[in-house]
Design a protein around this motif. Structure first.
Motif, PDB file in Angstrom:
ATOM      1  N   LYS A   1     -10.217   3.885 -10.589  1.00 40.72           N
ATOM      2  CA  LYS A   1     -10.608   3.616 -11.982  1.00 40.72           C
ATOM      3  C   LYS A   1      -9.426   3.842 -12.923  1.00 40.72           C
ATOM      4  O   LYS A   1      -9.206   3.076 -13.857  1.00 40.72           O
TER       5      LYS A   1
ATOM      6  N   GLN B   1      -6.907   0.975 -12.431  1.00 35.31           N
ATOM      7  CA  GLN B   1      -7.397  -0.245 -13.070  1.00 35.31           C
ATOM      8  C   GLN B   1      -7.333  -0.152 -14.591  1.00 35.31           C
ATOM      9  O   GLN B   1      -7.041  -1.147 -15.264  1.00 35.31           O
TER      10      GLN B   1
ATOM     11  N   ASP C   1      -3.402  -4.126 -10.624  1.00 33.50           N
ATOM     12  CA  ASP C   1      -4.273  -4.724  -9.617  1.00 33.50           C
ATOM     13  C   ASP C   1      -4.069  -3.971  -8.302  1.00 33.50           C
ATOM     14  O   ASP C   1      -2.933  -3.789  -7.858  1.00 33.50           O
TER      15      ASP C   1
ATOM     16  N   HIS D   1      -9.150  -3.518  -3.132  1.00 28.37           N
ATOM     17  CA  HIS D   1     -10.381  -2.766  -2.847  1.00 28.37           C
ATOM     18  C   HIS D   1     -11.466  -3.746  -2.425  1.00 28.37           C
ATOM     19  O   HIS D   1     -12.270  -4.197  -3.211  1.00 28.37           O
ATOM     20  N   ALA D   2     -11.457  -4.097  -1.153  1.00 26.67           N
ATOM     21  CA  ALA D   2     -12.288  -5.173  -0.623  1.00 26.67           C
ATOM     22  C   ALA D   2     -13.785  -4.891  -0.664  1.00 26.67           C
ATOM     23  O   ALA D   2     -14.577  -5.813  -0.779  1.00 26.67           O
ATOM     24  N   CYS D   3     -14.202  -3.638  -0.582  1.00 25.50           N
ATOM     25  CA  CYS D   3     -15.641  -3.338  -0.522  1.00 25.50           C
ATOM     26  C   CYS D   3     -16.247  -3.082  -1.897  1.00 25.50           C
ATOM     27  O   CYS D   3     -17.405  -2.692  -2.003  1.00 25.50           O
ATOM     28  N   GLY D   4     -15.493  -3.304  -2.937  1.00 22.44           N
ATOM     29  CA  GLY D   4     -16.024  -3.093  -4.278  1.00 22.44           C
ATOM     30  C   GLY D   4     -16.077  -1.634  -4.672  1.00 22.44           C
ATOM     31  O   GLY D   4     -16.930  -1.224  -5.454  1.00 22.44           O
ATOM     32  N   ALA D   5     -15.184  -0.838  -4.143  1.00 20.33           N
ATOM     33  CA  ALA D   5     -15.056   0.594  -4.489  1.00 20.33           C
ATOM     34  C   ALA D   5     -16.270   1.415  -4.052  1.00 20.33           C
ATOM     35  O   ALA D   5     -16.693   2.335  -4.730  1.00 20.33           O
ATOM     36  N   LYS D   6     -16.790   1.100  -2.883  1.00 23.65           N
ATOM     37  CA  LYS D   6     -17.951   1.825  -2.363  1.00 23.65           C
ATOM     38  C   LYS D   6     -17.608   2.763  -1.207  1.00 23.65           C
ATOM     39  O   LYS D   6     -18.488   3.373  -0.618  1.00 23.65           O
TER      40      LYS D   6
ATOM     41  N   CYS E   1      -8.296   0.316  -0.124  1.00 20.63           N
ATOM     42  CA  CYS E   1      -7.800   0.894  -1.379  1.00 20.63           C
ATOM     43  C   CYS E   1      -6.971   2.155  -1.144  1.00 20.63           C
ATOM     44  O   CYS E   1      -6.594   2.825  -2.089  1.00 20.63           O
TER      45      CYS E   1
ATOM     46  N   CYS F   1     -10.732   4.806  -4.317  1.00 17.89           N
ATOM     47  CA  CYS F   1     -12.066   4.614  -4.909  1.00 17.89           C
ATOM     48  C   CYS F   1     -12.931   5.862  -4.793  1.00 17.89           C
ATOM     49  O   CYS F   1     -13.986   5.944  -5.418  1.00 17.89           O
TER      50      CYS F   1
END
Length: 107
Positions: free
Chosen positions: A24, A27, A32, A35-40, A46, A81
């Motif tokens: 966060k 970003q 840029d 983070h392929a999994c959407g930061a989960k 990441c 993430c």
């Protein structure tokens, strides 16, 4: 506030607010970062290689521990993430495997 220096992004300085994940904070600085999994916390794209200040990070999250146990996250790596900087500054690098082709990196 603690600062993260990303060495191979021309020593870019990123302020990390209390409780804020490194991703966060990165970003928020307009950087840029993969983070392929959407930061989960479901992949390791990441991750950051921590060069200095590993002791200033919060404890490993469950996701990080799971990847560490499986040998997919080295002792000097954290998931941006998931992790926070809690007590001081740190320096790290973007791993070669997750460098984005449109970004310029330094040595």
């Amino acid at each position: 506030m603690p600062n993260l220096t990303v060495q191979n992004l021309f020593d870019r300085q990123v302020e990390v607010a209390p409780g804020q994940t490194l991703l966060k904070a990165i970003q928020a600085e307009g950087i840029d970062w993969m983070h392929a999994c959407g930061a989960k916390g479901r992949c390791t794209t990441c991750r950051i290689i921590v060069q200095e200040g590993l002791e200033h990070f919060g404890p490993l999250t469950d996701s990080e521990q799971r990847y560490r146990d499986r040998g997919r996250l080295q002792a000097n790596e954290r998931l941006t993430c998931q992790c926070t900087l809690v007590s001081g500054d740190a320096q790290g690098r973007v791993p070669r495997q997750t460098m984005l082709p449109h970004m310029k990196y330094s040595n």
